[in-house]
Scaffold this active site. Sequence first.
Site, PDB file in Angstrom:
ATOM      1  N   CYS A 228       2.873 -11.897   2.455  1.00 29.93           N
ATOM      2  CA  CYS A 228       3.878 -11.909   3.529  1.00 29.93           C
ATOM      3  C   CYS A 228       3.717 -13.199   4.340  1.00 29.93           C
ATOM      4  O   CYS A 228       2.591 -13.567   4.706  1.00 29.93           O
ATOM      5  CB  CYS A 228       3.684 -10.688   4.431  1.00 29.93           C
ATOM      6  SG  CYS A 228       4.807 -10.725   5.840  1.00 29.93           S
TER       7      CYS A 228
ATOM      8  N   HIS B  24       0.826  -1.214   0.000  1.00 34.69           N
ATOM      9  CA  HIS B  24       0.000   0.000   0.000  1.00 34.69           C
ATOM     10  C   HIS B  24       0.854   1.256   0.000  1.00 34.69           C
ATOM     11  O   HIS B  24       0.971   1.959   1.013  1.00 34.69           O
ATOM     12  CB  HIS B  24      -0.946  -0.019   1.208  1.00 34.69           C
ATOM     13  CG  HIS B  24      -2.092  -0.958   1.013  1.00 34.69           C
ATOM     14  ND1 HIS B  24      -2.780  -1.539   2.049  1.00 34.69           N
ATOM     15  CD2 HIS B  24      -2.676  -1.423  -0.120  1.00 34.69           C
ATOM     16  CE1 HIS B  24      -3.743  -2.311   1.571  1.00 34.69           C
ATOM     17  NE2 HIS B  24      -3.690  -2.264   0.260  1.00 34.69           N
TER      18      HIS B  24
ATOM     19  N   SER C 235      -2.614   2.807   3.751  1.00 37.92           N
ATOM     20  CA  SER C 235      -1.668   1.944   4.469  1.00 37.92           C
ATOM     21  C   SER C 235      -2.096   1.853   5.923  1.00 37.92           C
ATOM     22  O   SER C 235      -1.984   2.823   6.683  1.00 37.92           O
ATOM     23  CB  SER C 235      -0.249   2.523   4.359  1.00 37.92           C
ATOM     24  OG  SER C 235       0.570   1.973   5.367  1.00 37.92           O
TER      25      SER C 235
ATOM     26  N   CYS D   8       2.415  -8.091  13.714  1.00 40.69           N
ATOM     27  CA  CYS D   8       3.736  -8.529  13.269  1.00 40.69           C
ATOM     28  C   CYS D   8       4.848  -7.716  13.933  1.00 40.69           C
ATOM     29  O   CYS D   8       4.612  -6.634  14.468  1.00 40.69           O
ATOM     30  CB  CYS D   8       3.833  -8.454  11.750  1.00 40.69           C
ATOM     31  SG  CYS D   8       4.223  -6.823  11.168  1.00 40.69           S
TER      32      CYS D   8
ATOM     33  N   GLU E 142      -6.230  -7.262   3.713  1.00 43.68           N
ATOM     34  CA  GLU E 142      -5.720  -8.411   4.482  1.00 43.68           C
ATOM     35  C   GLU E 142      -6.874  -9.130   5.187  1.00 43.68           C
ATOM     36  O   GLU E 142      -6.929 -10.368   5.210  1.00 43.68           O
ATOM     37  CB  GLU E 142      -4.675  -7.925   5.508  1.00 43.68           C
ATOM     38  CG  GLU E 142      -4.091  -9.088   6.299  1.00 43.68           C
ATOM     39  CD  GLU E 142      -3.177  -8.649   7.433  1.00 43.68           C
ATOM     40  OE1 GLU E 142      -2.472  -7.628   7.263  1.00 43.68           O
ATOM     41  OE2 GLU E 142      -3.177  -9.318   8.481  1.00 43.68           O
TER      42      GLU E 142
ATOM     43  N   THR F 109      -2.488  -8.149  10.974  1.00 44.28           N
ATOM     44  CA  THR F 109      -1.086  -7.990  11.414  1.00 44.28           C
ATOM     45  C   THR F 109      -0.662  -6.544  11.679  1.00 44.28           C
ATOM     46  O   THR F 109       0.350  -6.305  12.305  1.00 44.28           O
ATOM     47  CB  THR F 109      -0.133  -8.542  10.338  1.00 44.28           C
ATOM     48  OG1 THR F 109      -0.416  -7.875   9.105  1.00 44.28           O
ATOM     49  CG2 THR F 109      -0.267 -10.037  10.178  1.00 44.28           C
TER      50      THR F 109
HETATM   51  S1  SF4 Z   1       3.865  -5.137   8.011  1.00 43.63           S
HETATM   52 FE1  SF4 Z   1       4.304  -7.146   8.920  1.00 43.63          FE
HETATM   53  S2  SF4 Z   1       2.731  -8.506   8.069  1.00 43.63           S
HETATM   54 FE2  SF4 Z   1       2.764  -6.657   6.794  1.00 43.63          FE
HETATM   55  S3  SF4 Z   1       4.197  -7.135   5.147  1.00 43.63           S
HETATM   56 FE3  SF4 Z   1       5.404  -6.145   6.750  1.00 43.63          FE
HETATM   57  S4  SF4 Z   1       6.214  -7.867   7.984  1.00 43.63           S
HETATM   58 FE4  SF4 Z   1       4.533  -8.663   6.753  1.00 43.63          FE
END
Ligand code: SF4
Length: 463
Positions: free
Chosen positions: A253, A198, A379, A351, A283, A321
């Site tokens: 991811c 994003h 985002s 995450c 997501e 996440t």
């Molecule tokens: S923010 Fe976290 S879940 Fe999202 S792409 Fe990056 S590492 Fe992966």
Amino acid sequence: MLIAGLGGGLSEAMTAGDVVVATSVRGPDGAEIPLPGAALLAGQLRRAGLRVHLGPVLSTSSVVGDLSDADGLADRLGGGEPDLAVDMESAFLFASGQVGGLSDGVAAGPRAVLRVVLDTPGRPLRSAGTPWRAARALAALRRSAPAISAWAAATGPREVLLAAPRSFCAGVGRAIEIVERALEIYGEPVYVRRQIVHNAHVVDDLRQRGAIFVQEVEEIPPGSVAVLAAHGVAPSVRAAAAARDLQVIDATCPLVTKVHTEVRRYASRGSTVLLIGHREHEEVVGTRGEAPSNVLVVEDAEQAATIAPVDPDDVAYVMQTTLAMDEAEQIASVLRERFPSLSAPRRDDICYATTNRQMAVREIARQSDVVLVVGSQNSSNSLRLVEVAQRAGAAAYLVEDAGEVDLRWLAGARRIGITAGASAPPQLVDELVSALSGLGPVTVREEEVIEESVQFTLPKEVS
Ligand code: SF4
């Protein structure tokens, strides 16, 4: 200081009343004075409704009658990036030391140059319509006044506090590399379903390098190479891709994949899965698609307090996440209280990159007058950084790049915190710091709360 006035436009695409904000000023001796804050002033003027161009301005010692000889003018000064406008004073005023805090020929203080176009190559000064064009140019100059005032109020020495970690995470870096390598290995066109991450700058850059972005796999010609974005997709999307015989490369991811796996595991034993997240986020749409009849989305503590699963004794929860840690924990604690036998993931789904960036922004927000978060409006993790900074007591704003910074936010702000969402390229932060240096001397300090070393391997199709 800021030098504003009328000038000659050197591009056929310009009309009287357009504004040129100088990225540098060149004098007749060829000496160039950089003006790093141009993007900030240009953004302020654009938001005022003016048509703005960014580029070098040339100062000449005599009136240029024939603007169509712009190339000749530039060549006489040693070439370089084509100038956008010509005036008769900016370089001389800087060189005289009367403005801009010149020391040893280098402008050190706040400085900017704005020229409103009066004449152009196709409409020279001595041609019909000049009085009308002059009135139009003067009106544009008057309309520039509030932006000029905002610029002046925002000048001064300041400290920039950089949050660390910030910007790209391992999942975003991997997704971008997947598209780059797919282009290298398979050649154009490489199709990408939705924004790979994003961020508008990332998408534009990959588009220029040959990637074609689509909303749905149905738009992709059968048999093509197709990359699935980092946010993950529902199984129905994979099925649609298979039906079109697409050569799929999955950039989901691995940490999002882990949440999908949890949902499948809970759903396979018949549990209701409470998915804490934002219903419309890609997501969440993808994760919910793993078991639509088992998953209920919980967006806030209020919903957590009222949600009614079929069997309250057989409930599990997972999380998007990129949520704000404190908010997600608040929602989870309501669920734990209501459903004592609630199953939880072994480790929190938020995450590492989201967690680290939120810790870092909280730290700089405590010390800053204003926090600027570089990231796109869609985002999730960037939006959460703004909220975390605001909850820590700072005025905080999300900006796509330096051009989106409202100069009024910076008036009186002597310490500015900067961070960037996990999908925002690091060079945008560098450009923002450089732009701030056009408002006065800047000292930069980095506040690192944790070191990151996470890396993900690439899928076999591109490794
Ligand atoms: S923010 Fe976290 S879940 Fe999202 S792409 Fe990056 S590492 Fe992966």
